[in-house]
Write an enzyme that holds these catalytic residues in place. Structure first.
Site, PDB file in Angstrom:
ATOM      1  N   LYS A   1      26.222 -18.093  44.561  1.00 30.40           N
ATOM      2  CA  LYS A   1      25.873 -16.598  44.654  1.00 30.40           C
ATOM      3  C   LYS A   1      25.803 -16.290  46.063  1.00 30.40           C
ATOM      4  CE  LYS A   1      26.007 -12.757  42.293  1.00 30.40           C
ATOM      5  NZ  LYS A   1      26.365 -12.491  40.719  1.00 30.40           N
TER       6      LYS A   1
ATOM      7  N   ASP B   1      29.541  -7.989  43.588  1.00 33.83           N
ATOM      8  CA  ASP B   1      28.285  -7.748  42.963  1.00 33.83           C
ATOM      9  C   ASP B   1      27.671  -6.407  43.447  1.00 33.83           C
ATOM     10  OD1 ASP B   1      26.558  -9.443  40.952  1.00 33.83           O
ATOM     11  OD2 ASP B   1      25.272  -8.744  42.428  1.00 33.83           O
TER      12      ASP B   1
HETATM   13  P1  NDP Z   1      27.282  -1.684  41.634  1.00 35.84           P
HETATM   14  O1  NDP Z   1      26.702  -1.869  43.053  1.00 35.84           O
HETATM   15  O2  NDP Z   1      28.777  -1.347  41.493  1.00 35.84           O
HETATM   16  O3  NDP Z   1      26.321  -0.708  40.864  1.00 35.84           O
HETATM   17  C1  NDP Z   1      24.840  -1.051  40.570  1.00 35.84           C
HETATM   18  C2  NDP Z   1      24.443   0.150  40.035  1.00 35.84           C
HETATM   19  O4  NDP Z   1      22.928  -0.130  39.719  1.00 35.84           O
HETATM   20  C3  NDP Z   1      24.410   1.537  40.787  1.00 35.84           C
HETATM   21  O5  NDP Z   1      24.418   2.473  40.077  1.00 35.84           O
HETATM   22  C4  NDP Z   1      23.031   1.375  41.626  1.00 35.84           C
HETATM   23  O6  NDP Z   1      22.760   2.632  42.021  1.00 35.84           O
HETATM   24  C5  NDP Z   1      22.126   0.710  40.633  1.00 35.84           C
HETATM   25  N1  NDP Z   1      20.938  -0.011  41.153  1.00 35.84           N
HETATM   26  C6  NDP Z   1      21.288  -1.329  41.992  1.00 35.84           C
HETATM   27  N2  NDP Z   1      20.266  -1.669  42.265  1.00 35.84           N
HETATM   28  C7  NDP Z   1      19.420  -1.001  41.901  1.00 35.84           C
HETATM   29  C8  NDP Z   1      17.954  -1.050  42.357  1.00 35.84           C
HETATM   30  N3  NDP Z   1      17.380  -2.243  42.964  1.00 35.84           N
HETATM   31  N4  NDP Z   1      17.254  -0.247  41.618  1.00 35.84           N
HETATM   32  C9  NDP Z   1      17.871   1.117  40.992  1.00 35.84           C
HETATM   33  N5  NDP Z   1      19.074   0.964  40.920  1.00 35.84           N
HETATM   34  C10 NDP Z   1      19.868   0.054  41.344  1.00 35.84           C
HETATM   35  O7  NDP Z   1      27.128  -3.100  41.037  1.00 35.84           O
HETATM   36  P2  NDP Z   1      27.818  -3.833  39.692  1.00 35.84           P
HETATM   37  O8  NDP Z   1      27.969  -2.668  38.672  1.00 35.84           O
HETATM   38  O9  NDP Z   1      28.810  -4.632  40.273  1.00 35.84           O
HETATM   39  O10 NDP Z   1      26.389  -4.689  39.180  1.00 35.84           O
HETATM   40  C11 NDP Z   1      25.472  -4.299  38.468  1.00 35.84           C
HETATM   41  C12 NDP Z   1      24.830  -5.506  37.740  1.00 35.84           C
HETATM   42  O11 NDP Z   1      25.761  -6.265  37.011  1.00 35.84           O
HETATM   43  C13 NDP Z   1      24.141  -6.450  38.682  1.00 35.84           C
HETATM   44  O12 NDP Z   1      23.098  -7.085  38.023  1.00 35.84           O
HETATM   45  C14 NDP Z   1      25.236  -7.630  38.821  1.00 35.84           C
HETATM   46  O13 NDP Z   1      24.833  -8.776  39.271  1.00 35.84           O
HETATM   47  C15 NDP Z   1      25.911  -7.581  37.420  1.00 35.84           C
HETATM   48  N6  NDP Z   1      27.277  -8.206  37.289  1.00 35.84           N
HETATM   49  C16 NDP Z   1      28.309  -7.697  38.078  1.00 35.84           C
HETATM   50  C17 NDP Z   1      29.427  -8.156  37.689  1.00 35.84           C
HETATM   51  C18 NDP Z   1      30.644  -7.602  38.918  1.00 35.84           C
HETATM   52  O14 NDP Z   1      31.620  -8.374  38.432  1.00 35.84           O
HETATM   53  N7  NDP Z   1      30.389  -7.035  39.766  1.00 35.84           N
HETATM   54  C19 NDP Z   1      29.778  -9.095  36.740  1.00 35.84           C
HETATM   55  C20 NDP Z   1      28.528  -9.442  35.894  1.00 35.84           C
HETATM   56  C21 NDP Z   1      27.291  -9.035  36.152  1.00 35.84           C
HETATM   57  P3  NDP Z   1      23.288   3.565  43.264  1.00 35.84           P
HETATM   58  O15 NDP Z   1      24.421   3.849  42.777  1.00 35.84           O
HETATM   59  O16 NDP Z   1      22.391   4.478  43.577  1.00 35.84           O
HETATM   60  O17 NDP Z   1      23.504   2.351  44.248  1.00 35.84           O
HETATM   61  O1  2IT Z   2      27.326 -11.857  38.280  1.00 40.30           O
HETATM   62  C1  2IT Z   2      28.616 -12.051  38.172  1.00 40.30           C
HETATM   63  O2  2IT Z   2      29.078 -12.665  37.253  1.00 40.30           O
HETATM   64  C2  2IT Z   2      29.454 -11.497  39.321  1.00 40.30           C
HETATM   65  N1  2IT Z   2      29.087 -10.738  40.132  1.00 40.30           N
HETATM   66  C3  2IT Z   2      30.933 -11.922  39.241  1.00 40.30           C
HETATM   67  C4  2IT Z   2      31.240 -13.317  39.782  1.00 40.30           C
HETATM   68  C5  2IT Z   2      32.525 -13.658  40.141  1.00 40.30           C
HETATM   69  O3  2IT Z   2      33.055 -14.596  40.775  1.00 40.30           O
HETATM   70  O4  2IT Z   2      33.524 -12.579  39.461  1.00 40.30           O
END
Ligand code: NDP
Ligand code: 2IT
Length: 456
Positions: free
Chosen positions: A129, A169
């Site tokens: 990561k 992420d």
């Molecule tokens: P995004 O940046 O697309 O969205 C994150 C969302 O959560 C936004 O709505 C954001 O608000 C809110 N958010 C983030 N951090 C905070 C915080 N500290 N306090 C309050 N709200 C917060 O990220 P993803 O959707 O990609 O990721 C969301 C979660 O899923 C994370 O935990 C990530 O690690 C996990 N994840 C992501 C994957 C991926 O492929 N992207 C795969 C598997 C897991 P705002 O809109 O105001 O920024």
């Molecule tokens: O938390 C996760 O699994 C991710 N942000 C996606 C990682 C990836 O390599 O697709």
């Protein structure tokens, strides 16, 4: 010869002593260590081989300065990270996070979780990561591009299609991946599959943006099926409004569920009528194109409740609404013990995690004690990295599969992960405990590969 072998508790104490300020990392390690005792009993040799000590020590940590110039001509300096945790199962693999809260503890916890998550998939993926304490919010496209280029001008020497393959992420979406990939290509003079989540016309896979969210819902449907239930007509609380949250919402709607909440870092909406495809399209355009705030949802649909909130405060009001299912899809520790109690009081019998470690340790204990269906992030959200693995496979073949094929593979992978969690939990005497199932299943694969590859 007498050999002094540390107990699991002693190893855990050393993790605290060595890096006392890395609370998120301690939490993640603790969550795994408290479930894998039975594997150590079945494999007494692992203690002498220091399998636990090795699994918690990253193979390599890269920390670097990222200097860049903002639109006003002011030089800004951020800190960049890549934690290459484990390469025993394949090239390092895991996303990059750009958020002001990023520090070594957060990146280490995410890398540690990623190792187990990736091991649960049937693909050859190591775990890593990275990210930076850079906040893309309020920055122009030019500033984001210059930051990404500065970040990559150091990271490029540590990654490669068979070495380390980053992805997105929090704060790193298609725009950022484009700028990062472009700079990598320029510096390396190679067009390779060094990133996943790429644009569709330059090597990206269909269904990758949807994959984590869709996979979460496929996993939830599998869990419900073990109790003869489906998502049809179920009221669902979803937190977040990013890729994971919005594609979770999309799939819940497709399977007949009702989505009544979403949130972002400034507030939440509660829509008693439930979202529909038009409302969801509005939020996607709001968050992804205009990069606006959810507050605008209330302006567009005045009948809904809007509450300003910070999910990391004492409790997150989003979890107080009555519902059947909860999908935390925003960030770590957004759901604490009080929230867990409120969820149960409101009727929730399924919690399926789209985010990484969104529930605090105390919240997890409550879900397990009540024996509700609880799918931990490392299993439930593995669809994202799994389709990243499929993107790598397509890049290696210089081919791309149709949408239906990638979706079918994703569904099958989530089914496989669900079954292996359940089977292992049963085998180890904790039937229905997906936390133990996921940890033990990942640990068995990683430790076996580690032992077979010797001391490297
Ligand atoms: P995004 O940046 O697309 O969205 C994150 C969302 O959560 C936004 O709505 C954001 O608000 C809110 N958010 C983030 N951090 C905070 C915080 N500290 N306090 C309050 N709200 C917060 O990220 P993803 O959707 O990609 O990721 C969301 C979660 O899923 C994370 O935990 C990530 O690690 C996990 N994840 C992501 C994957 C991926 O492929 N992207 C795969 C598997 C897991 P705002 O809109 O105001 O920024
Ligand atoms: O938390 C996760 O699994 C991710 N942000 C996606 C990682 C990836 O390599 O697709």
């Amino acid at each position: 010869m007498n050999v002094r072998i540390s107990s699991v508790d002693e190893i855990m104490s050393r993790v605290h002593e060595r890096d006392p300020d890395q609370q998120e990392f301690h939490q993640a390690v603790h969550g795994v260590f408290e479930t894998i005792g039975p594997v150590l009993e079945r494999n007494p040799g692992y203690r002498r081989l220091a399998v636990l000590e090795r699994i918690i020590e990253p193979e390599r940590i890269i920390v670097f300065r990222v200097p860049w110039m903002d639109d006003a001509g002011q030089v800004q300096v951020n800190r960049g990270y890549r934690v290459q945790m484990s390469s025993v199962l394949g090239p390092y693999k895991g996303g990059l996070r750009f958020h002001p809260s990023v520090n070594l503890s957060v990146v280490k916890f995410l890398a540690f979780e990623q190792v187990f998550k990736n091991a649960l998939t049937p693909l050859a993926l190591g775990g890593a990561k990275g990210g930076a304490d850079f906040d893309p919010k309020g920055r122009s496209d030019g500033e984001v591009m210059r930051f990404c280029q500065a970040f990559m001008s150091e990271l490029y020497r540590h990654i490669g299609p068979d070495t380390d393959v980053p992805a997105g992420d929090i704060g790193v979406g298609s725009r950022e991946i484009g700028y990062l990939f472009g700079m990598y290509k320029k510096l390396s003079n190679e067009f390779t599959g060094v990133f996943t989540g790429k644009g569709l016309v330059w090597g990206g896979s269909l269904i990758r943006p949807e994959a984590a969210g869709y996979g979460v819902v496929y996993f939830a449907a599998e869990m419900l099926a073990t109790r003869g239930k489906t998502l049809e007509g179920r009221r669902c609380l979803i937190s977040g409004a990013g890729d994971v949250a919005l594609f979770t919402a999309e799939k819940v709607l497709a399977l007949g569920g009702r989505v009544v909440t979403l949130s972002d870092s400034t507030g939440l909406i509660y829509d008693e009528q439930g979202l529909d495809s038009e409302k969801l399209a509005f939020v996607k355009e709001l968050k992804n194109v205009r990069r606006g705030r959810l507050k605008e949802y209330k302006e567009r649909y005045p009948d809904v409740v809007y509450l300003p909130c910070d999910p990391l405060l004492d409790h997150n009001s989003l979890w107080s609404f009555p519902a059947d299912c909860a999908f935390p899809c925003a960030t770590h520790n957004e759901l604490n013990a009080k929230d867990a109690e409120r969820l149960l009081a409101g009727g929730v019998d399924l919690v399926c995690e789209g985010a990484n470690m969104p529930s605090t340790s105390a919240a997890v204990q409550i879900f397990l004690a009540q024996k509700i269906l609880y799918g931990p992030g490392k299993a439930a959200n593995a669809g994202g990295v799994a389709v990243s693995g499929l993107e790598m496979a397509q890049n290696s073949m210089r081919l791309s599969w149709p949408r239906e094929e990638v979706d079918a593979r994703l569904k099958l992978i989530m089914k496989i992960i669900h079954k292996s969690c359940l089977d292992i939990a049963h085998d180890y005497g904790v039937p229905g405990n997906y936390v133990a199932g996921a940890n033990i299943s990942g640990f068995i694969k990683v430790s076996r590969a580690m032992v077979e590859q010797g001391l490297v």
